[in-house]
Write a protein that holds these residues in place. Structure first.
Motif, PDB file in Angstrom:
ATOM      1  N   ALA A 105       0.844  -1.192   0.000  1.00 55.23           N
ATOM      2  CA  ALA A 105       0.000   0.000   0.000  1.00 55.23           C
ATOM      3  C   ALA A 105       0.879   1.242   0.000  1.00 55.23           C
ATOM      4  O   ALA A 105       1.928   1.270   0.655  1.00 55.23           O
ATOM      5  N   LYS A 106       0.438   2.223  -0.749  1.00 51.51           N
ATOM      6  CA  LYS A 106       1.130   3.516  -0.792  1.00 51.51           C
ATOM      7  C   LYS A 106       0.171   4.562  -0.236  1.00 51.51           C
ATOM      8  O   LYS A 106      -0.995   4.623  -0.652  1.00 51.51           O
ATOM      9  N   VAL A 107       0.671   5.367   0.692  1.00 52.57           N
ATOM     10  CA  VAL A 107      -0.157   6.352   1.382  1.00 52.57           C
ATOM     11  C   VAL A 107       0.387   7.751   1.139  1.00 52.57           C
ATOM     12  O   VAL A 107       1.605   7.971   1.158  1.00 52.57           O
ATOM     13  N   ARG A 108      -0.522   8.661   0.902  1.00 52.69           N
ATOM     14  CA  ARG A 108      -0.185  10.082   0.855  1.00 52.69           C
ATOM     15  C   ARG A 108      -0.750  10.686   2.133  1.00 52.69           C
ATOM     16  O   ARG A 108      -1.903  10.451   2.480  1.00 52.69           O
ATOM     17  N   ALA A 109       0.084  11.461   2.832  1.00 56.35           N
ATOM     18  CA  ALA A 109      -0.333  12.043   4.101  1.00 56.35           C
ATOM     19  C   ALA A 109       0.415  13.348   4.329  1.00 56.35           C
ATOM     20  O   ALA A 109       1.229  13.768   3.491  1.00 56.35           O
ATOM     21  N   GLN A 110       0.129  13.952   5.463  1.00 50.64           N
ATOM     22  CA  GLN A 110       0.852  15.145   5.882  1.00 50.64           C
ATOM     23  C   GLN A 110       1.598  14.834   7.171  1.00 50.64           C
ATOM     24  O   GLN A 110       1.177  13.965   7.942  1.00 50.64           O
TER      25      GLN A 110
END
Length: 166
Positions: A105-110
Motif C-alpha cells: 500500500a502507498k499512502v499520501r499524508a501530511q
C-alpha cells in the motif's frame, strides 16, 4: 506527553467518520506525542486518534524499521496484491480475525507541520495502513472477518499449524 485511554469497540466514537486536520499546531503535536506514548505502552502496531476519543484524521503506524510514522489526513493512493492473515486491534482486546488486505500500500499524508509526503509499506505495514485508515472512516477490522477468535483459540490454531509444518 501523556497516556490516553484506548476506547473499546462498543464506544460510539469508533464508529464515526473523522474530520480532517486543518490546524498543524501545538495541540496536534501533543496529540501525536500522546498517541506515540500510548501505542508504545500498549505494544501495538498502530493507533488512530478516534481510538482515544479524538475524531480527527491522525494515525501512528510502526514501520518495518520499528519507527513510528505520523500520518495526518492519510489516504491510500495505490495498492497491490493481496494478503490474508490474522488481525487484532487495541480497541477489540483479546479478539482476532482473518482479514484480507493488500500486500502493498502507498499512502499520501501530511506530517505534523502540514507538509505532504508519500510512504509505501508491504505485508504487516500495508495491513496497518489499511487498518488505521479504516478507523478514521468509522470502521473496525471485525466488520471484515467472518469470525472473531479468542487468544486461546488463536494459540491453538498457531500450535496446530506449527505441528503441521514440523
Amino acid at each position: 506527553m501523556a497516556l490516553r485511554t484506548i476506547l473499546n469497540d462498543s464506544d460510539p466514537a469508533l464508529h464515526k467518520v473523522c474530520r480532517p486536520v486543518t490546524q498543524f499546531d501545538g495541540k496536534l503535536h501533543d496529540l501525536l506525542d500522546d498517541l506515540k506514548e500510548t501505542l508504545a505502552n500498549a505494544n501495538g502496531a498502530g493507533l488512530a486518534a478516534p481510538q482515544v476519543g479524538i475524531l480527527r484524521r491522525a494515525v501512528i503506524v510502526v514501520d518495518a524499521n520499528d519507527q513510528m510514522l505520523e500520518l495526518i489526513n492519510p489516504e491510500i493512493i495505490a495498492q497491490e496484491g493481496e494478503q490474508e492473515g490474522f488481525e487484532g486491534c487495541l480497541s477489540v482486546p483479546g479478539r482476532w480475525g482473518v482479514v484480507k488486505r493488500p500486500k502493498k500500500a502507498k499512502v499520501r499524508a501530511q506530517d505534523r507541520n502540514g507538509n505532504f509526503f508519500e510512504v509505501e509499506g508491504e505485508d504487516i505495514v500495508a495491513r496497518c495502513f489499511c487498518h488505521e485508515i479504516d478507523h478514521l472512516d468509522g470502521h473496525l477490522f471485525s466488520e471484515l472477518t467472518d469470525r472473531l477468535y479468542t487468544n486461546e483459540e488463536l494459540d491453538e490454531l498457531m500450535e496446530a499449524e506449527g505441528e503441521e509444518q514440523a
